[in-house]
Structures are given as structure tokens and as C-alpha cells.
Design an enzyme around this catalytic site. Sequence first.
Site, PDB file in Angstrom:
ATOM      1  N   HIS A  99      31.571   9.998  66.069  1.00 41.33           N
ATOM      2  CA  HIS A  99      31.653   8.811  66.931  1.00 41.33           C
ATOM      3  C   HIS A  99      33.075   8.248  67.014  1.00 41.33           C
ATOM      4  CE1 HIS A  99      27.426   8.696  67.560  1.00 41.33           C
ATOM      5  NE2 HIS A  99      27.118   8.415  66.304  1.00 41.33           N
ATOM      6  N   ASP A 136      23.476  16.476  66.283  1.00 39.39           N
ATOM      7  CA  ASP A 136      23.111  15.157  65.767  1.00 39.39           C
ATOM      8  C   ASP A 136      22.234  14.440  66.792  1.00 39.39           C
ATOM      9  OD1 ASP A 136      24.369  13.059  63.514  1.00 39.39           O
ATOM     10  OD2 ASP A 136      23.732  12.068  65.354  1.00 39.39           O
ATOM     11  N   HIS A 138      22.480  11.484  67.726  1.00 42.06           N
ATOM     12  CA  HIS A 138      23.332  10.599  68.525  1.00 42.06           C
ATOM     13  C   HIS A 138      24.436  11.427  69.184  1.00 42.06           C
ATOM     14  CE1 HIS A 138      21.757   8.172  65.089  1.00 42.06           C
ATOM     15  NE2 HIS A 138      21.496   7.316  66.054  1.00 42.06           N
ATOM     16  N   ASP A 217      19.602  13.896  61.689  1.00 43.77           N
ATOM     17  CA  ASP A 217      18.812  12.690  61.914  1.00 43.77           C
ATOM     18  C   ASP A 217      17.844  12.799  63.080  1.00 43.77           C
ATOM     19  OD1 ASP A 217      21.120  12.846  63.418  1.00 43.77           O
ATOM     20  OD2 ASP A 217      21.839  10.844  62.942  1.00 43.77           O
TER      21      ASP A 217
END
Length: 280
Positions: A99, A136, A138, A217
Site C-alpha cells: 500500500h 492480497d 486488498h 487475508d
Amino acid sequence: MAIQRHFSNLGLNTKMLQLQAEMAYEEAVLRVHHPRYIEQLEQMSPLSGLIQADPDTLMGPHSHDAAYFAAGAGVQAVNDIVDGKYQRAFCAVRPPGHHAEPNTTMGFCFINNIAVAVQELRSKHDIKRVAVIDFDVHQGNGTVEIFKNIPDVLFCSSFQHPFYPNSHWNIDRPNIINSPIPAFSTGEQLMKIWEAQWLPALIQHKPEFIFISAGFDAHRDDPMAEMNWLANDYHWITSRLCEIANKYADGRVISMLEGGYNLKALAASVEQHVRALLEV
């Protein structure tokens, strides 16, 4: 520690060379991040307690050094693999990195670990054409921001949508393959994405080196998202990536840990991921 304990209990640690990474050197980090941002990270590092580095991210007295060790693991893996010391690496690092944008801390990320590793390879060695796969839950907004105008870096990302960070999922670039997935999807959706989007892009790109932003995740037991993947799904996608690596990249793969917040699910998923990297 959860991953290490799980591997030790299984005896899987005996099948791997375990190394302690050194901190990333400044030039490696500055290939990706703006100098002023790196100065600010050091200046804001607290002597005690916790501070809010951004709305999502807390910073403690050891966060700065931990981020440099995390980035350093990828740097070390790049140079060791190019030197022929081993063929594949899994970097069990925290904090994660995907990120982090060039001048922004986001989502528990201070330094974009995978981008630092990619640029170490492309800057110091005669290898330019690489692929970064991010599974991931995200979307890796920071990695997109860093590589969106670098055609030699193919970036493929699956992620729950709409979901955090909801910022770079619609970037329109030939080298950026965003694959949004609705909540509660199973690993079968990932298989469809692989066949329809990622595999054709990888075959066309013919990467000389493969990097993985390995977030776990999307597992059904993870509290941070709403997906229904299982540990075996990570074995499946990793095996497919290793097949591409064997075909185009002399088998060379570096995987760096991103998300994964249910420790039991994380350990089981990483086990399957590493077994696929080891091909055992």
C-alpha cells in the site's frame, strides 16, 4: 512467529535455508520513495509509545527499523538469487509494503518492499522484464502507482471489490491487470481470473523474474475481509506461478509477505504457499 512455529512443528523448516535479513540500504529505498518522505519517516519515529502515521497505521519506536529490515529481505533475496545461491525465496516480513506509495504511508505499510526488490533487480542486474503478482485481498495501490508507467513491469492483482483502498483499481495501463472480485468469492474465481487474464498476460510478457506480493487475508477465516479462499487455493496459484517461472524466468521467484491476520489461517496458508515454492 506463528509461521515459524508452524513450520518447526511440521519439520518444514529443515527443507529451507533460513536467513536473517539485513536492513535495506538508503539508495535501494530511494529508488522507490521520495527523499523527503523517507526523511519524514525517520523524523516522526517515536522514542516511546505509539503515534498515528496515517488513519490506518500506528508507528512505534521500532517500526522504522522493522520497515527497513522488511525491505532489506527482498534486496538480499534478489542479489542472492542472481548470484546463484538459491532459486526462490519467501520473505516472512512485517510490516507489509504494497500500500505504500512513493510519498505516502498507508494500510500498515511504510516502505513498498516488493517495489524496492524489483528496482534492486532492474537497477543492479541485467534483468528488466519482470512480473509482480499480488493476491492480497486488498489491491496493491502503492505498487500500481510506482510501476504504472514502467511497461517492463507487469502487475497482476486480485482483490475484494469494492473494498480498501479503492483508489487504483481502475488504472488503465497495458502493464496493469486489475482483477476485482466480489465479496464471499471462493478460490474458483481466482482460477477463472488466472485462465482469462493473468496467464495470457504472463505468456505475452515472458517475465525474466517473478515477484509475489503474498497476502493471505482472502482466507475465509481472516477478520479483515469477506472472502472464502482456503489454504489449498494458495498452493494452486503459487504452483501456476512457479510453472511460468520455470518456463521463462529460470525458476526464479521472490515472494514477500503482505496481509494475513488470523494466525492459524495465515500459518496454514503460508505452508501451502511455501510447499508450492519448494515443489514438495
